[in-house]
Scaffold this motif. Structure first.
Motif, PDB file in Angstrom:
ATOM      1  N   ALA A  43       0.707  -1.120   0.071  1.00 21.36           N
ATOM      2  CA  ALA A  43       0.109   0.037  -0.183  1.00 21.36           C
ATOM      3  C   ALA A  43       0.823   1.438  -0.050  1.00 21.36           C
ATOM      4  CB  ALA A  43      -0.673  -0.072   1.308  1.00 21.36           C
ATOM      5  N   MET A  44       2.154   1.102   0.389  1.00 23.90           N
ATOM      6  CA  MET A  44       2.863   2.469   0.423  1.00 23.90           C
ATOM      7  C   MET A  44       4.288   2.178   0.260  1.00 23.90           C
ATOM      8  SD  MET A  44       3.587   4.745   4.129  1.00 23.90           S
ATOM      9  CE  MET A  44       1.910   5.789   3.912  1.00 23.90           C
ATOM     10  N   GLY A  83       7.699  10.791   5.760  1.00 20.15           N
ATOM     11  CA  GLY A  83       6.810  11.682   4.908  1.00 20.15           C
ATOM     12  C   GLY A  83       7.489  12.671   3.982  1.00 20.15           C
ATOM     13  N   SER A  84       9.199  12.387   3.919  1.00 21.56           N
ATOM     14  CA  SER A  84       9.785  13.267   3.082  1.00 21.56           C
ATOM     15  C   SER A  84       9.380  12.767   1.483  1.00 21.56           C
ATOM     16  CB  SER A  84      11.205  12.921   2.902  1.00 21.56           C
ATOM     17  OG  SER A  84      11.755  13.609   4.554  1.00 21.56           O
ATOM     18  N   ASP A 108       2.260   8.323  12.193  1.00 23.25           N
ATOM     19  CA  ASP A 108       1.001   8.042  12.464  1.00 23.25           C
ATOM     20  C   ASP A 108       0.250   7.501  10.991  1.00 23.25           C
ATOM     21  OD1 ASP A 108      -1.582   8.830  14.310  1.00 23.25           O
ATOM     22  OD2 ASP A 108      -2.028   9.242  12.091  1.00 23.25           O
ATOM     23  N   LEU A 109       0.540   8.283  10.084  1.00 22.58           N
ATOM     24  CA  LEU A 109      -0.065   7.697   8.473  1.00 22.58           C
ATOM     25  C   LEU A 109       0.340   6.351   8.368  1.00 22.58           C
ATOM     26  CD1 LEU A 109      -1.898   8.634   6.221  1.00 22.58           C
ATOM     27  CD2 LEU A 109       0.439   9.184   5.055  1.00 22.58           C
ATOM     28  N   THR A 110       1.674   6.228   8.495  1.00 22.67           N
ATOM     29  CA  THR A 110       2.124   4.622   8.326  1.00 22.67           C
ATOM     30  C   THR A 110       1.366   3.510   8.930  1.00 22.67           C
ATOM     31  OG1 THR A 110       4.500   5.656   7.858  1.00 22.67           O
ATOM     32  CG2 THR A 110       4.036   3.299   8.159  1.00 22.67           C
ATOM     33  N   ARG A 133      -2.945  -0.954   8.377  1.00 18.53           N
ATOM     34  CA  ARG A 133      -4.110  -1.429   8.594  1.00 18.53           C
ATOM     35  C   ARG A 133      -4.706  -1.975   7.254  1.00 18.53           C
ATOM     36  NH1 ARG A 133      -7.424   2.229  13.128  1.00 18.53           N
ATOM     37  NH2 ARG A 133      -5.983   1.339  14.905  1.00 18.53           N
ATOM     38  N   GLU A 134      -4.312  -1.472   6.229  1.00 18.63           N
ATOM     39  CA  GLU A 134      -4.718  -1.676   4.813  1.00 18.63           C
ATOM     40  C   GLU A 134      -3.798  -2.521   4.112  1.00 18.63           C
ATOM     41  OE1 GLU A 134      -7.882  -0.880   4.565  1.00 18.63           O
ATOM     42  OE2 GLU A 134      -7.848   0.448   6.380  1.00 18.63           O
TER      43      GLU A 134
END
Length: 262
Positions: A115-116, A179-180, A207-209, A214-215
């Motif tokens: 996802a990221m 976040g960079s 936090d976003l990570t 979860r996804e």
């Protein structure tokens, strides 16, 4: 190829933002690409300059916010506009030196459950940055601040936090995506509502990570690279350091104080 979008949140430093934008446009040939520049009410007039700049490229969209809403909410300002398969969250001190965004998006979508992802970032002088990290704990974040001054046990903890005991020359799963430079599946980013708006600055990327985890999975993809100036303002500014402490408290209250899973 997948469709891609990207966003830079600017606050002052017009020339630095321009350098980032021009490198992204130069090395991203996709005609359906959109680069959003969100200015956070820069007091030095950066937003007005950005809006009036002739980018000679219709793929650039500038959005000037009436007030400084912080890093995460600045990026969230374009969340409803995104039409892409993969969206890139980029700092204004990022400079590309090759075609990265489309190939990285294609790689991310090809990984089952991913996802990221983040690439390997380096300083302008070519030194590698150790940005992939394990899930933060209070001790690891404290050691992160103290290691440059005191070394010893703090340096050992920071080495663990920044995964220096792992092989970072090959793609691998990570627990903290900086976040960079984030590549995120757009459907996932929109599903989770982007960044938590309660963070003004700092730790919102951790936090976003956790929300993304979860996804799906989060990856370091070191076969892709970019230059990152990495100013590290909290190390030099007492006010920003206090702001970082507030964000850290919010993060641990939300996600707990324990260790990660890697």
């Amino acid at each position: 190829m997948p469709t891609i979008t990207a966003c830079i949140v600017a606050y002052c430093d017009y020339e630095e933002v321009c350098a980032a934008v021009r490198s992204i446009l130069k090395f991203t040939p996709a005609p359906d690409f959109t680069l959003y520049i969100v200015d956070n009410a820069s007091p030095d007039g950066c937003g007005k300059q950005l809006a009036e700049t002739d980018w000679a490229d219709p793929r650039v969209q500038v959005l000037c916010l009436p007030e400084n809403v912080g890093f995460g909410r600045g990026h969230n300002a374009v969340l409803g506009k995104l039409y892409s398969d993969v969206h890139f969250i980029l700092n204004p001190d990022i400079v590309l030196f090759e075609d990265v965004l489309e190939p990285m998006a294609e790689w991310l979508l090809a990984q089952p459950g991913a996802a990221m992802a983040t690439p390997q970032l380096c300083y302008p002088d070519g030194r590698l940055q150790h940005l992939p990290r394990r899930k933060p704990t209070p001790w690891l974040l404290l050691a992160r601040q103290l290691a440059p001054r005191f070394g010893g046990v703090f340096q050992k903890a920071d080495d663990y936090y920044t995964m220096r005991d792992a092989d970072l020359a090959v793609p691998r799963r990570i627990e903290f995506c900086t976040g960079s430079f984030m590549a995120v599946r757009t459907d996932v980013l929109q599903k989770i509502g982007g960044f938590d708006p309660e963070y003004f600055m700092y730790v919102e990327d951790a936090d976003l990570t956790q929300k993304v985890l979860r996804e799906g999975t989060v990856w370091l993809a070191p076969q892709f690279g970019a230059i990152h100036a990495w100013h590290r303002a909290p190390m030099r500014d007492a006010g920003k350091f206090r702001m970082q402490l507030v964000s850290m408290g919010r993060y641990f209250k939300k996600w707990g104080w324990g260790k990660g899973n890697l």
